[in-house]
Motif scaffolding. Structure first.
Motif, mmCIF file in Angstrom:
data_model
loop_
_atom_site.group_PDB
_atom_site.id
_atom_site.type_symbol
_atom_site.label_atom_id
_atom_site.label_comp_id
_atom_site.label_asym_id
_atom_site.label_seq_id
_atom_site.Cartn_x
_atom_site.Cartn_y
_atom_site.Cartn_z
ATOM 1 N N GLU A 3 37.863 34.965 39.196
ATOM 2 C CA GLU A 3 39.098 35.025 38.429
ATOM 3 C C GLU A 3 40.206 35.682 39.230
ATOM 4 O OE1 GLU A 3 39.898 36.920 34.312
ATOM 5 O OE2 GLU A 3 37.923 35.947 34.307
ATOM 6 N N SER A 4 39.819 36.747 39.958
ATOM 7 C CA SER A 4 40.853 37.474 40.695
ATOM 8 C C SER A 4 41.382 36.615 41.833
ATOM 9 C CB SER A 4 40.316 38.792 41.219
ATOM 10 O OG SER A 4 39.301 38.548 42.152
ATOM 11 N N GLU A 428 38.395 43.012 46.965
ATOM 12 C CA GLU A 428 38.355 43.133 45.515
ATOM 13 C C GLU A 428 38.087 44.588 45.154
ATOM 14 O OE1 GLU A 428 36.315 40.192 43.365
ATOM 15 O OE2 GLU A 428 37.441 38.596 44.372
ATOM 16 N N ASP A 429 37.353 45.268 46.050
ATOM 17 C CA ASP A 429 37.085 46.695 45.832
ATOM 18 C C ASP A 429 38.373 47.494 45.838
ATOM 19 O OD1 ASP A 429 34.456 46.185 45.783
ATOM 20 O OD2 ASP A 429 33.965 47.116 47.701
ATOM 21 N N GLN A 430 39.244 47.168 46.800
ATOM 22 C CA GLN A 430 40.514 47.892 46.901
ATOM 23 C C GLN A 430 41.391 47.612 45.681
ATOM 24 O OE1 GLN A 430 41.850 46.313 50.679
ATOM 25 N NE2 GLN A 430 41.329 48.221 51.727
ATOM 26 N N PHE A 432 40.413 46.633 42.711
ATOM 27 C CA PHE A 432 39.822 47.231 41.522
ATOM 28 C C PHE A 432 40.126 48.726 41.473
ATOM 29 C CE2 PHE A 432 35.932 49.096 39.444
ATOM 30 C CZ PHE A 432 36.261 48.719 38.158
ATOM 31 N N GLN A 435 43.803 49.208 40.531
ATOM 32 C CA GLN A 435 44.041 48.818 39.135
ATOM 33 C C GLN A 435 43.406 49.818 38.177
ATOM 34 O OE1 GLN A 435 42.956 44.507 40.109
ATOM 35 N NE2 GLN A 435 44.067 44.334 38.192
ATOM 36 N N GLU A 441 48.199 44.336 38.920
ATOM 37 C CA GLU A 441 47.609 43.625 40.040
ATOM 38 C C GLU A 441 48.617 43.392 41.172
ATOM 39 O OE1 GLU A 441 46.108 39.534 39.542
ATOM 40 O OE2 GLU A 441 44.363 40.294 40.610
#
Lengths: 481, 252
Positions: A3-4, A428-430, A432, A435, A441
């Motif tokens: 999704e991201s 995605e870790d960064q 997340f 956020q 985002e």
């Protein structure tokens, strides 16, 4: 696709914000290129015979050359007979103040977020704005003149300072240098000329805003900057172009000459129309930029933030001829959607104890391709040459590409050459993490990307750095995950 | 505060959480313990909204709202804070910039005015000092080159600055020496209040010597298999997790 990832792509696929055209009456040549076009162009500009001959020599050589296809970019063949080689605002105005300038034009600058008025007052920037091919307005000239600094349009320089132009034009980029430089030499319409006399430190940042504004006008700018012994100048070049369906060719040439102890800092923010999400339209940006550190302890520093153009093909380079001279290249190149960029630098070490630094930050999103291509050459005589190169690539999404082509030619074994390269995905870790701390985002993406580009942004003059950050945010809007 | 009912969650098709039920009231400190792979970190990440974890069944109400419907940043704005087990490094983003942006983003979302640069600096400096951190750290890139202890301290600093309603600590104690452990415990204890709750995920009991929990839950194989008071943690310390495994093997 996660999704991201999807939101990343939405983020990067926003429309070009500067897509508008200005309705100013222009005088244009018919399409096509031959010796007559060049003669007409030269006559129109009331040029001396030597310059016409210089152009014709370039043209004749160009006819024997082939368009290069080694860059890692793909585009439709260019029909050089389908291009208009000269366009100018019909009334050639000579203004004393901004009040006399066509309000339409001022409005355009306004939309671009470049209020001349404000810049004059607040930023202390002398702006030599080029719309299409003729310089329309020049400010701060008198103040600079007091210090003996020349900052004017190229055409004006040809008339007012022919000896300087004759001496330096083509001295760094000969008119036969490469296909696009030869084409530029034959048909260049205008540009900027800067001359800083011995020992003078230019008190303000010099800047030129280029803008391609007439449909089908290939734009062939020529910039020449000469810094005499012990002088200093910081030159800013920033560009945006209106939305067009046809591809537009831009083949500029920039030549810098730094004599003993001179320092030239050349910064670019380039945001030409990149084409739409499917890759239709957009500017072809094939530029030759080269600086000659002619003198001892001279220094030339290129900083560029490239977010625009459908195709970018440019390698701002330094020839380190003077002993102890320094060459620097700091670059952020962003590609999104279908954009393609093949950019980098050449550092040619000729003199002793010469040093060069290369910091390249590529960011690819969408279905774009971004290549770093760099040459570090250390000649036989270049004792104790030192180069440090760092080439990083950041990928956003999984459909884009990043490529690195470092070339190394070392003919002197005292040289010290260091190369570092990294490729990373925006994590995605960064995202997340940021956020989770409350950042939206897109703000999280901007923060990560700006952090990644920090080493380059800090080389930019203040007001330019802010603009560059904004541009980056706009270019990557709708893109990460 | 938080009401978890029959929560199931999977990662790449593997079910990790298999029906979690948990009630957390305001002011309570809940410790979640359990052997490796029992689903502790998954629970923490699901609550924070990490998208690799797919919730397949169950509900989570937070302050009466459906937490699972909220975006990651919305959860943060609503006061959910996750202290990460492995805080990520973000090169080129200074601590000062990051903290400022995070604080103001939350303030904006909560309808509060942003702090002025002067107020901001004062606020951050003050908390930095309380945590015994060097102010120079504010100039460094976020977590870049931080030692394990520094990273965890940094998590506690963020918790102190963001003043959450529900703080989830995901194995914040792992790999810490006794001094760093004290910093973590002091941070939590300083923030304990009647309207703030904590979920402390930990493998070892030792952190609970310093943070006295109201409840201890044992997570095993995706379910809470035992709940009790703080004595349960001591029991686990003494007897290990094997008896839990055995009990559940028999039951299962």
């Amino acid at each position: 696709m996660s999704e991201s990832m999807q939101t990343l792509e939405e983020h990067t696929s926003s429309d070009y914000k500067y897509g508008f055209t200005t309705d100013i009456e222009t005088e244009v040549f018919p399409k096509g290129l031959n010796e007559d076009t060049i003669r007409r162009l030269s006559a129109k500009k009331e040029e001396p015979v030597w310059l016409l001959e210089w152009r014709l020599k370039a043209y004749r050589h160009w006819l024997t050359m082939e368009e290069p296809h080694w860059p890692n970019v793909k585009y439709e063949p260019i029909d050089y007979q389908d291009i208009i080689y000269y366009a100018s605002p019909k009334k050639k105005p000579k203004y004393n103040s901004l009040d006399e300038v066509d309000p339409e034009l001022l409005n355009t600058f306004e939309k671009l977020g470049i209020p001349l008025e404000e810049q004059k007052v607040l930023a202390g920037v002398a702006v030599d704005a080029v719309i299409d091919s003729v310089s329309v307005t020049t400010t701060y000239k008198e103040m600079l003149a007091e210090k003996g600094i020349i900052f004017c349009s190229f055409s004006e320089a040809v008339k007012e300072h022919p000896e300087l132009i004759k001496k330096y034009l083509g001295s760094v980029v000969p008119q036969t240098d490469n296909f696009f430089a030869a084409l530029n030499s034959a048909v260049f319409s205008d540009g900027s000329f800067v001359y800083i006399p011995k020992g003078v430190r230019c008190p303000i940042e010099l800047s030129t805003y280029f803008r391609i504004n007439t449909a089908n006008t290939g734009q062939f700018e020529r910039t020449l900057i000469v810094a005499e012994e012990g002088s200093y100048v910081s030159y800013l070049e920033g560009c945006t172009a209106p939305m067009r369906d046809e591809n537009q060719l831009h083949a500029a040439v920039v030549e810098l000459i730094a004599l003993d102890d001179a320092y030239i800092k050349y910064s670019t923010v380039q945001n030409w129309y990149p084409g739409d999400a499917e890759g239709r339209g957009g500017i072809y940006n094939f530029v030759t930029k080269r600086g000659l550190c002619a003198g001892k302890r001279s220094r030339i520093s290129w900083t560029q933030v490239e977010t625009g153009s459908a195709i970018t093909w440019k390698y701002p380079s330094c020839i380190l001829k003077g002993d102890d001279s320094i060459g620097e290249f700091y670059s952020v190149a962003v590609t999104n959607n279908r954009q393609e960029a093949d950019t980098g630098t050449k550092m040619i070490h000729i003199g002793k104890n010469t040093r060069s630094t290369i910091v390249s930050k590529g960011i690819s999103a969408g279905r774009s391709h971004n290549s770093y291509r760099g040459l570090v050459k250390v000649g036989k005589r270049a004792e104790n040459a030192h180069n440090f190169s760092q080439c990083d690539s950041l990928l956003m999404g999984d459909k884009c590409g990043a490529h690195t082509f470092p070339y190394l030619e070392v003919e002197n074994n005292t040289a010290k050459v260091e190369h570092e390269a990294t490729t990373s995905k925006i994590g995605e870790d960064q995202l997340f993490y940021l956020q989770q701390r409350g950042l939206k985002e897109e703000d999280a993406i901007n923060m990560i990307v700006n952090g990644y580009c920090k080493e380059v942004f800090q080389e930019l003059p203040m007001e330019f750095a802010a603009e560059a950050q904004k541009l980056l945010a706009i270019s990557l809007e709708g893109s990460v995950g | 505060m938080l009401s978890i009912k029959n929560l199931h969650a999977s990662v790449e098709g593997n079910e990790i959480l298999k029906g979690i039920n948990l009630e957390v009231n305001p002011g309570e400190v809940h410790a979640i313990m359990g052997p490796n792979g029992s689903g502790k970190s998954t629970l923490a990440n699901v609550l924070a909204g990490r998208e690799e974890y797919e919730v397949t069944e169950g509900t989570v109400l937070y302050k009466g709202e459906d937490l699972l419907e909220m975006d990651v940043d919305e959860r943060a704005h609503a006061g959910v804070f996750l202290a990460f087990q492995y805080p990520v490094e973000i090169p080129g983003v200074s601590m000062a910039t990051f903290l400022k942006e995070a604080i103001n983003a939350n303030r904006r979302a909560r309808g509060q005015e942003e702090l002025s640069p002067v107020e901001m600096l004062k606020f951050i400096r003050n908390k930095t000092k309380l945590l015994g951190m060097d102010e120079q750290m504010l100039k460094r890139s976020l977590n870049e080159g931080f030692s394990g202890g520094e990273k965890k301290r940094n998590e506690m600093l963020q918790m102190a600055l963001l003043e959450p309603s529900l703080a989830i600590l995901d194995e914040t104690d792992s790999g810490l020496d006794i001094d760093a452990l004290r910093v973590v415990a002091d941070s939590v204890n300083a923030l304990r209040s009647p309207d703030r709750s904590f979920i402390i995920v930990t493998h070892y009991q030792r952190l609970l010597n310093y943070i006295v929990p109201d409840f201890v839950h044992v997570l095993f194989n995706g379910r809470i298999v035992k709940s009790g008071g703080k004595e349960l943690a001591l029991d686990l310390e003494e007897r290990g997790y094997d008896w839990i495994k055995e009990e559940n093997a028999v039951a299962g």
